[in-house]
Enzyme design. Structure first.
Site, mmCIF file in Angstrom:
data_model
loop_
_atom_site.group_PDB
_atom_site.id
_atom_site.type_symbol
_atom_site.label_atom_id
_atom_site.label_comp_id
_atom_site.label_asym_id
_atom_site.label_seq_id
_atom_site.Cartn_x
_atom_site.Cartn_y
_atom_site.Cartn_z
ATOM 1 N N ALA A 274 19.375 10.301 20.474
ATOM 2 C CA ALA A 274 18.467 11.098 19.545
ATOM 3 C C ALA A 274 17.890 12.413 20.507
ATOM 4 O O ALA A 274 17.754 12.357 21.697
ATOM 5 C CB ALA A 274 17.364 10.470 18.739
ATOM 6 N N LYS A 275 17.937 13.653 19.867
ATOM 7 C CA LYS A 275 17.407 14.749 20.596
ATOM 8 C C LYS A 275 16.037 14.400 21.166
ATOM 9 O O LYS A 275 15.648 14.984 22.418
ATOM 10 C CB LYS A 275 17.383 16.077 19.566
ATOM 11 C CG LYS A 275 18.752 16.497 19.050
ATOM 12 C CD LYS A 275 18.711 17.620 18.110
ATOM 13 C CE LYS A 275 20.215 17.800 17.549
ATOM 14 N NZ LYS A 275 20.285 18.824 16.372
ATOM 15 N N ARG A 276 15.073 14.004 20.214
ATOM 16 C CA ARG A 276 13.648 13.895 20.456
ATOM 17 C C ARG A 276 13.432 12.885 21.510
ATOM 18 O O ARG A 276 12.566 12.859 22.152
ATOM 19 C CB ARG A 276 12.926 13.455 19.202
ATOM 20 C CG ARG A 276 13.354 12.068 18.840
ATOM 21 C CD ARG A 276 12.510 11.762 17.398
ATOM 22 N NE ARG A 276 13.026 10.503 16.661
ATOM 23 C CZ ARG A 276 13.910 10.359 15.962
ATOM 24 N NH1 ARG A 276 14.499 11.780 15.529
ATOM 25 N NH2 ARG A 276 13.990 9.342 15.344
#
Length: 347
Positions: A274-276
């Site tokens: 995930a990006k986060r």
């Protein structure tokens, strides 16, 4: 051109004539990245499969930038996504950089379409104002637990009472049919599937937030309908959203696309990239010495394509890809993608 797209959409929802996603309809697929961070290996895998499906069908592939969540949009990310996709060797037939008949190809420029759809749904009695906050819903003892990705199921508080807007602005909720529509034609993992029960995925949901922002559920349905998308390729984390989108397609009178949900790419700990979470992006892989062929090679092996060499071309993947060969389990990313800088390839 945009006025023409809007007119066609208004005619479609008024007459309930949409694009039929049957086998006889020309294939139209889409890449729909969000410019909220780096494009990681999981995105690349999904985009390559979407490209392969479109090219195998001699169809049209659309690039649509889903930049609706303005506070989370990273300046310059949309341009970097295009660069990453081009670096992988992917191309598309319609998009922000090549034009086309169903643009604009950024959601931030398509608000009139969402407004028209909301007006249509309201005229059908399928939308009501809601002043409940997330805290209100969470604190409601009768609110049943939802499923991952959808949050707590809304108990229908404002549907059962008149709402007058005061200091707290109202959101606009869609009346979800009960039971919610099951998901037909879905291929969860390797060519499997059949209908998927949506019994746990009901509950009225927000189309426009209290701050006036449009939600993903409405925007993606309106855009897929207006662009004539016939198949959606995406990760299986979005499977719980599919009944909501099917309900919106039905309410707007547009046949839905087929859905192909792929197993996710996860790290060694089993968590999805995930990006986060700081998963390493394609631009970082490129800077660290990875070639496009090396990325394609990992993607190919994760899709069950074997004996193709370390750096296959997209043409080779097109010849060898079979949905039936895709493993049903999540794909585990190589350790260099999950954390730390990847080593440079040997020269």
């Amino acid at each position: 051109m945009y006025n023409g797209v809007l007119r066609r959409f208004l005619t479609m929802v008024a007459t309930k004539q949409g694009c039929d996603a049957s086998a006889e309809t020309p294939y139209r697929g889409r890449l729909a990245p969000s410019p909220t961070g780096a494009t990681h290996l999981g995105h690349a895998r999904t985009y390559i499969v979407a490209w392969l499906r479109a090219r195998a069908a001699n169809g049209t592939l659309i690039l649509r930038i889903e930049d609706l969540d303005a506070p989370r949009v990273v300046p310059g990310a949309a341009a970097r996504i295009v660069d990453d996709l081009r670096w992988l060797g992917l191309d598309w037939d319609e998009g922000p950089d090549v034009g086309g008949a169903t643009g604009p190809y950024a959601q931030s420029r398509r608000h009139d379409l969402y407004r028209a759809a909301l007006a249509r749904l309201s005229s059908l009695g399928l939308v009501y104002p809601c002043i409940c906050s997330r805290r209100d819903v969470a604190q409601n003892a009768s609110a049943p637990h939802g499923v991952e990705g959808l949050g707590i199921r809304y108990p229908g508080t404002c549907r059962r009472r008149p709402v007058r807007e005061g200091p707290r602005a109202a959101a606009q909720r869609f009346v979800m049919p009960e039971p919610p529509p099951d998901v037909p034609d879905v291929r969860v993992a390797a060519g499997g599937g059949g209908p998927v029960s949506a019994a746990a995925w009901g509950g009225d949901f927000v189309l426009r937030r209290r701050d006036g922002a449009w939600t993903y559920q409405l925007a993606v349905v309106v855009d897929d309908a207006a662009m004539g998308v016939t198949e959606v390729v995406r990760g299986d984390d979005l499977l719980p959203s599919t009944p909501r989108q099917l309900a919106l397609f039905r309410a707007l009178g547009s046949p839905p696309p087929r859905y192909l949900h792929l197993p996710l790419v996860v790290g060694a700990d089993g968590r999805r990239l995930a990006k986060r979470d700081g998963a390493l992006g394609l631009s970082a892989l490129r800077d660290a010495g990875w070639s496009p062929g090396r990325v394609r090679g990992w993607v190919a092996r994760s899709l069950g394509i074997v004996d193709i060499g370390p750096e296959p071309t997209l043409a080779t993947l097109r010849e060898r890809f079979s949905l039936a060969a895709v493993p049903p389990e999540p794909a585990v990313a190589p350790p260099v993608v999950v954390g730390g800088a990847p080593p440079r390839e040997a020269s």
